[in-house]
Design a protein around this motif. Sequence first.
Motif, short mmCIF file in Angstrom:
data_model
loop_
_atom_site.label_atom_id
_atom_site.label_comp_id
_atom_site.label_asym_id
_atom_site.label_seq_id
_atom_site.Cartn_x
_atom_site.Cartn_y
_atom_site.Cartn_z
N GLY A 165 0.84 -1.18 0.00
CA GLY A 165 0.00 0.00 0.00
C GLY A 165 0.88 1.24 0.00
O GLY A 165 2.11 1.13 0.07
N PRO A 166 0.29 2.42 -0.06
CA PRO A 166 1.09 3.65 -0.05
C PRO A 166 1.84 3.81 1.26
O PRO A 166 1.49 3.20 2.28
CB PRO A 166 0.04 4.76 -0.22
CG PRO A 166 -1.17 4.07 -0.73
CD PRO A 166 -1.14 2.68 -0.18
N SER A 167 2.85 4.64 1.24
CA SER A 167 3.60 4.93 2.46
C SER A 167 2.71 5.63 3.49
O SER A 167 1.87 6.45 3.13
CB SER A 167 4.80 5.82 2.14
OG SER A 167 5.64 5.20 1.20
N GLY A 168 2.90 5.29 4.75
CA GLY A 168 2.23 6.00 5.82
C GLY A 168 0.86 5.52 6.21
O GLY A 168 0.21 6.11 7.08
N VAL A 169 0.36 4.44 5.57
CA VAL A 169 -1.00 3.99 5.85
C VAL A 169 -1.05 3.02 7.03
O VAL A 169 -2.13 2.63 7.47
CB VAL A 169 -1.66 3.34 4.62
CG1 VAL A 169 -1.71 4.33 3.47
CG2 VAL A 169 -0.93 2.06 4.21
N GLY A 170 0.12 2.61 7.54
CA GLY A 170 0.15 1.77 8.73
C GLY A 170 0.37 0.30 8.48
O GLY A 170 0.02 -0.53 9.33
N LYS A 171 0.98 -0.07 7.35
CA LYS A 171 1.23 -1.48 7.08
C LYS A 171 2.10 -2.11 8.16
O LYS A 171 1.78 -3.17 8.70
CB LYS A 171 1.93 -1.64 5.72
CG LYS A 171 1.19 -1.06 4.53
CD LYS A 171 1.92 -1.32 3.23
CE LYS A 171 3.32 -0.76 3.20
NZ LYS A 171 3.35 0.72 3.24
N SER A 172 3.22 -1.45 8.45
CA SER A 172 4.14 -2.01 9.44
C SER A 172 3.51 -2.05 10.82
O SER A 172 3.74 -3.00 11.59
CB SER A 172 5.43 -1.18 9.47
OG SER A 172 6.07 -1.22 8.21
N SER A 173 2.71 -1.05 11.15
CA SER A 173 2.04 -1.04 12.46
C SER A 173 1.07 -2.21 12.58
O SER A 173 0.94 -2.81 13.65
CB SER A 173 1.30 0.29 12.66
OG SER A 173 2.20 1.37 12.70
N ILE A 174 0.37 -2.52 11.48
CA ILE A 174 -0.55 -3.67 11.50
C ILE A 174 0.22 -4.96 11.74
O ILE A 174 -0.17 -5.78 12.58
CB ILE A 174 -1.33 -3.74 10.17
CG1 ILE A 174 -2.36 -2.61 10.09
CG2 ILE A 174 -2.04 -5.09 10.02
CD1 ILE A 174 -3.07 -2.50 8.74
N LEU A 175 1.33 -5.14 11.02
CA LEU A 175 2.11 -6.36 11.19
C LEU A 175 2.70 -6.45 12.59
O LEU A 175 2.70 -7.52 13.21
CB LEU A 175 3.22 -6.40 10.13
CG LEU A 175 2.75 -6.54 8.68
CD1 LEU A 175 3.94 -6.52 7.73
CD2 LEU A 175 1.94 -7.82 8.49
#
Length: 294
Positions: A165-175
Amino acid sequence: MEGRIIKGIGGFYYVDAADGNEYECKARGVFRYNMEKPLPGDYCDIEIIDAEEKKGNIINILPRKCVLFRPAVANIDRAIICFSVKDPMPHLNLLDRFLINTSEQDIETVIVFNKCDLESENEVNHLIKIYQDAGYKTIAASTKTGEGMELIREAVKDKTSIVSGPSGVGKSSILNYLFGSNISESGDISRKIKRGKNTTRSSFLTRFLNISKDTYIMDTPGFSSLRSDIEPEKLALYYNEMEKLFGKCRFTGCMHIDEPGCAIKNAVSEGKLHEERYNSYKLIYQELKERKRW
């Protein structure tokens, strides 16, 4: 020995091998000669050069089930596409481009709208409905409240999934929320331009034994654009909700842009198709048409 490439950095490839070890490998020159590049997610054969130092060479890439080129990864079962509902605002045309990209490879897709705690329930439900009506599994999520986290966990179980997804949408936070460890550095949103700082620098594959032995997650760098080379005349085939109206336009070969008696345009004006998706279709169609002309 057989293995699977979990990441590639600076000409080195890190392979999760059948003996349970991770080997640092280089690709043989034949790959450059054949203009073939090993990708994260590839299954491969390696030869061991130094067993103690865990070094080897990739000597063969096994047949791929599928390939995504932006980001460049192979053998994906499911795509988890993350967009935020706010900070940054969702770029739906970019989302539609990614859906086209995964559809071209027949990769099942789950859409996650993150940061739902920052937006009204009505706005979140509207976004969810747009893509549910298009036939996609869609999850409302928030790492602040925990909403949707178990649904995401279930979506990735026993699959090799790409999370993008785009940068800053929270992918890493979800993982990090799901798996209880900082597998990817989280970044803040630039206050000035309301866009994310891209904190995931390269694609890497991680096995999550806490879910199941067959659960792999590939986190990828954030993207800001996607390109597809499909023919403009075939674009409507990638908009699932339009399919039921095929053949109902006045003219055969209707492109659903300026033609009179277009069933799809009529459905949009009557509120039976979402205007956001149709506007996205028109924008991508014109881009594909112009590219074909040149």
